[in-house]
Design a protein around this motif. Structure first.
Motif, PDB file in Angstrom:
ATOM      1  N   ILE A 390       0.814  -1.222   0.000  1.00 39.87           N
ATOM      2  CA  ILE A 390       0.000   0.000   0.000  1.00 39.87           C
ATOM      3  C   ILE A 390       0.840   1.260   0.000  1.00 39.87           C
ATOM      4  O   ILE A 390       0.306   2.356  -0.087  1.00 39.87           O
ATOM      5  N   SER A 391       2.168   1.127   0.116  1.00 39.11           N
ATOM      6  CA  SER A 391       2.990   2.318   0.266  1.00 39.11           C
ATOM      7  C   SER A 391       2.936   3.218  -0.963  1.00 39.11           C
ATOM      8  O   SER A 391       2.866   4.444  -0.839  1.00 39.11           O
ATOM      9  N   ASP A 392       2.977   2.630  -2.166  1.00 42.10           N
ATOM     10  CA  ASP A 392       2.937   3.450  -3.373  1.00 42.10           C
ATOM     11  C   ASP A 392       1.659   4.269  -3.436  1.00 42.10           C
ATOM     12  O   ASP A 392       1.681   5.475  -3.745  1.00 42.10           O
ATOM     13  N   ALA A 393       0.539   3.615  -3.139  1.00 43.52           N
ATOM     14  CA  ALA A 393      -0.734   4.338  -3.186  1.00 43.52           C
ATOM     15  C   ALA A 393      -0.763   5.450  -2.150  1.00 43.52           C
ATOM     16  O   ALA A 393      -1.240   6.560  -2.419  1.00 43.52           O
ATOM     17  N   LEU A 394      -0.232   5.162  -0.927  1.00 44.94           N
ATOM     18  CA  LEU A 394      -0.241   6.192   0.107  1.00 44.94           C
ATOM     19  C   LEU A 394       0.679   7.350  -0.265  1.00 44.94           C
ATOM     20  O   LEU A 394       0.357   8.517  -0.028  1.00 44.94           O
ATOM     21  N   ILE A 395       1.837   7.029  -0.827  1.00 47.46           N
ATOM     22  CA  ILE A 395       2.758   8.095  -1.240  1.00 47.46           C
ATOM     23  C   ILE A 395       2.112   8.980  -2.293  1.00 47.46           C
ATOM     24  O   ILE A 395       2.190  10.210  -2.240  1.00 47.46           O
ATOM     25  N   ARG A 396       1.417   8.342  -3.252  1.00 47.52           N
ATOM     26  CA  ARG A 396       0.724   9.136  -4.265  1.00 47.52           C
ATOM     27  C   ARG A 396      -0.349  10.009  -3.640  1.00 47.52           C
ATOM     28  O   ARG A 396      -0.512  11.177  -3.990  1.00 47.52           O
TER      29      ARG A 396
END
Length: 716
Positions: A390-396
């Protein structure tokens, strides 16, 4: 923590997530809710699904998939369970959170959460089942693994568990559908809290369940907190632990995926290293967002102070106006009431604008704070693979939220000053003309660069007044130069703040500027913006100016006719400068007709062969020879005709003022026409025995150099 609660609730059921799964679009949904909104598609494989393996696009770059009907299966970790397809036509409903949900075509029973602990007891997923994300409404078709093909969001599940434990003193049963009772036991194997009725109904002490260990709820809570981190296993190879991270697919993978699976040729990195890297990136993004949140809080204080200043200034301005009006005795009384009304309206307008901005900023700040708290909880997780899911989505999301605070968001939309001045000098006999006067001309408009663009030979410009300007504007004047460094000229005068200018020259740089005006005069120019038109002309046939017998298809690139007489169709772009080349291929050629190709003025006759009048310059050709024709004058008969699949080229050179024709990449005859100047449109005439297709955006043929045409017949 309360502001984070909406991040922890399922968009379908409106309750806290239970066994959340991650969809390819990075949104989450309860496993049971996902089963309940499945829609079964027809058994026949859809055309979209047959194309599911034709792309190498990364799964998380789903915003770029609007140009594709299906999700990539070639290089994606998610491709195996289907691709994005158009949303089903099933009527939509709303969840408790207000999110649209597509229910199944056939009514199904409510979620059976007591089955979630035993995947083996779940009924099988029907073939060709379709799942639509309730948040972004993107759809995908499941494969034989069904919902098991989705990764579980263990990080989100852990955050929900901690949040619920911090909010609830007494542990509640997780399977009670209404008014959950206090839990009496917890199954360590199922990891579920049960009350006595639900334990007897859903967890009977017989069969395989007899070996499960039931403990008191308090002990179960402690074991949940102190239990070691679960080792994540691969969804493709259930016996393999996730040990690496695929950089291209942006997902954790196992050793067997690298040896046998689709990730064998992809770049991979150590799971722990990527875990630390992404945690660092999220932390950095959160620091920036935290600064924005602090600025937003200070901005809210500024806005609240502005409310007080506006009220004070409004009262002061009103008192001044009353004093001036009273000095004019009885003759001013009626006019005084009218002026007070205007001031009060301005007062209320300023208050409304500022209060609306306060409300909007408060909501946005609440959302930002909730996202920050949720991200901080996610960072606390010690599960690398779960975090990376989920990190990529949260960073975005963090970057996108941080970007929303820019672009003037933290700038007041209204000043607290009243830009109105009462002139009390006029004589008593002119009292009936008393009104507020403006002392200033409008400020220079601001060009909105993100909305200004050029398409082909058209330019669109957008502008606005400065945010804090309250000076009235009666209209705007848009000016462009000639695209060659010449003088500016007015191309638009009006009240609109966006304008599209058509018919510009290709491969030209136009300078543009705009100014505002009102009764006091004309304001300053905006900054000058340079806009480059397309280097090569792209155009189609124009259905609006074509003869009614003309039939267009293939996005107006292919044309034929339903009449035995010749009919004319023109292109939708005109040329008056530069060198341009386009080709027309003959798709069908029956009974030796005489199609004509060339250029024409906008008012050319449409019901005769091209070149019959003085508005067209053309070459008409049969299967053996060709002629040039203008104003019904036939010249330069040349051997060599056309047939099916032949290609006719038209070269229009304004630098020399000449028109040249080609057939199958060979020049046909000498230079057809000289002295070409003015505005010309590509044109074709044909009858029902011919069908042709237009090809544009082509470079100038290699054999031709502008300015070096041999007027005797050959081209250097």
């Amino acid at each position: 923590m309360d502001e984070m609660e909406e991040e922890l609730k399922c968009p379908v059921c409106g309750s806290f997530f239970r066994e959340p799964i991650i969809l390819p679009c990075s949104h989450n949904i309860c496993l049971a809710c996902a089963r309940n909104i499945l829609v079964q598609t027809p058994d026949a494989e859809s055309p979209q699904s047959s194309r599911a393996s034709g792309s190498g696009v990364s799964d998380y770059d789903y915003l770029d998939l609007d140009k594709m009907s299906l999700y990539s299966e070639a290089d994606s970790g998610y491709g195996s369970y289907g691709g994005f397809v158009s949303a089903p036509t099933t009527p939509c409903q709303k969840s408790p959170n207000g999110v649209r949900v597509f229910p199944p075509a056939v009514p199904q029973p409510p979620p059976q959460h007591h089955l979630l602990g035993h995947p083996g007891s779940l009924p099988p997923i029907p073939r060709n089942s379709c799942l639509t994300c309730p948040q972004c409404h993107r759809s995908l078709i499941l494969d034989e693994r069904g919902l098991r093909g989705f990764a579980k969001n263990r990080v989100l599940e852990g955050v929900v568990d901690r949040y619920q434990q911090s909010k609830t003193a007494a542990l509640k049963c997780q399977l009670c559908e209404k008014s959950p009772k206090e839990a009496t036991v917890m199954c360590e194997q199922c990891d579920v809290f049960y009350c006595d009725p639900c334990r007897l109904r859903c967890h009977p002490p017989r069969g395989p369940l007899a070996k499960h260990r039931l403990v008191p709820p308090a002990q179960g809570r402690i074991s949940r907190r102190t239990s070691p981190r679960k080792i994540s296993t691969c969804t493709e190879h259930e016996l393999e632990n996730l040990s690496m991270y695929c950089v291209q697919c942006k997902m954790p993978v196992c050793y067997q995926c690298l040896e046998e699976g689709k990730h064998g040729t992809h770049e991979v990195k150590a799971l722990g290293a990527m875990w630390k890297l992404h945690k660092g990136q999220l932390s950095q993004a959160l620091n920036i967002l935290s600064d924005r949140a602090t600025e937003a809080k200070e901005f809210l204080v500024q806005l609240r102070n502005m409310v007080q200043h506006i009220q004070e200034n409004g009262v002061e301005f009103e008192a001044c106006l009353v004093a001036q009006c009273d000095a004019l005795i009885d003759a001013l009384n009626r006019r005084k009431a009218q002026l007070l009304t205007r001031v009060n309206k301005e007062h209320e307008h300023k208050l409304k604008v500022v209060r609306d901005q306060i409300s909007h900023c408060t909501v946005k700040l609440r959302q930002t704070t909730g996202l920050m708290e949720y991200c901080l909880e996610v960072i606390k997780e010690n599960d690398p693979s779960g975090f990376l899911q989920i990190s990529d989505a949260l960073i975005r999301r963090v970057h996108m939220t941080e970007g929303q605070w820019g672009k003037g968001t933290l700038t007041p939309r209204m000043t607290s000053d009243f830009d109105l001045t009462l002139d009390s000098g006029p004589l008593l006999q002119t009292i009936h003309q008393l009104d507020f006067i403006q002392m200033k001309v409008p400020s220079a408009p601001m060009l909105q660069l993100e909305e200004c663009c050029t398409i082909n030979n058209s330019a669109t410009l957008s502008w606005k007044q400065p945010p804090l300007s309250t000076i009235a504007v009666d209209g705007y004047i848009l000016e462009l130069d000639d695209g060659n460094g010449g003088q500016f000229r007015e191309v638009y005068v009006g009240t609109e703040t966006i304008c599209t200018v058509d018919g510009l020259h290709y491969n030209s740089t136009y300078m543009s500027r705009v100014k505002a005006f009102n009764a006091s005069g004309v304001g300053q120019y905006s900054k000058t913006l340079a806009m480059q038109t397309s280097e090569i002309a792209w155009f189609t046939f124009d259905p609006t100016s074509a003869h009614p017998d003309i039939i267009l298809s293939n996005d107006n690139l292919t044309v034929t006719c339903n009449s035995y007489d010749d009919r004319v169709v023109m292109g939708n772009s005109g040329f008056s400068r530069g060198v341009h080349y386009w080709e027309i291929t003959v798709d069908r050629y029956d009974n030796h007709p005489d199609p004509a190709f060339g250029v024409a003025r906008v008012d050319v006759l449409k019901d005769v062969m091209l070149g019959k009048d003085d508005k067209a310059w053309a070459m008409y050709v049969d299967n053996n020879r060709s002629w040039f024709m203008h104003n019904n004058s036939h010249t330069n008969r040349t051997d060599g005709g056309v047939s099916e699949e032949a290609t006719v080229g038209v070269l229009l050179d304004f630098t020399r003022g000449i028109l040249i024709f080609l057939i199958n990449d060979e020049q046909q005859g000498p230079v057809a026409f000289e002295g070409i100047e003015g505005l010309y449109y590509p044109a074709v005439s044909l009858n029902r025995n011919v069908q042709v297709t237009l090809h544009t955006g082509l470079p100038i043929p290699d054999f031709y150099t502008p300015g070096e045409a041999d007027l005797s017949g050959s081209v250097c």
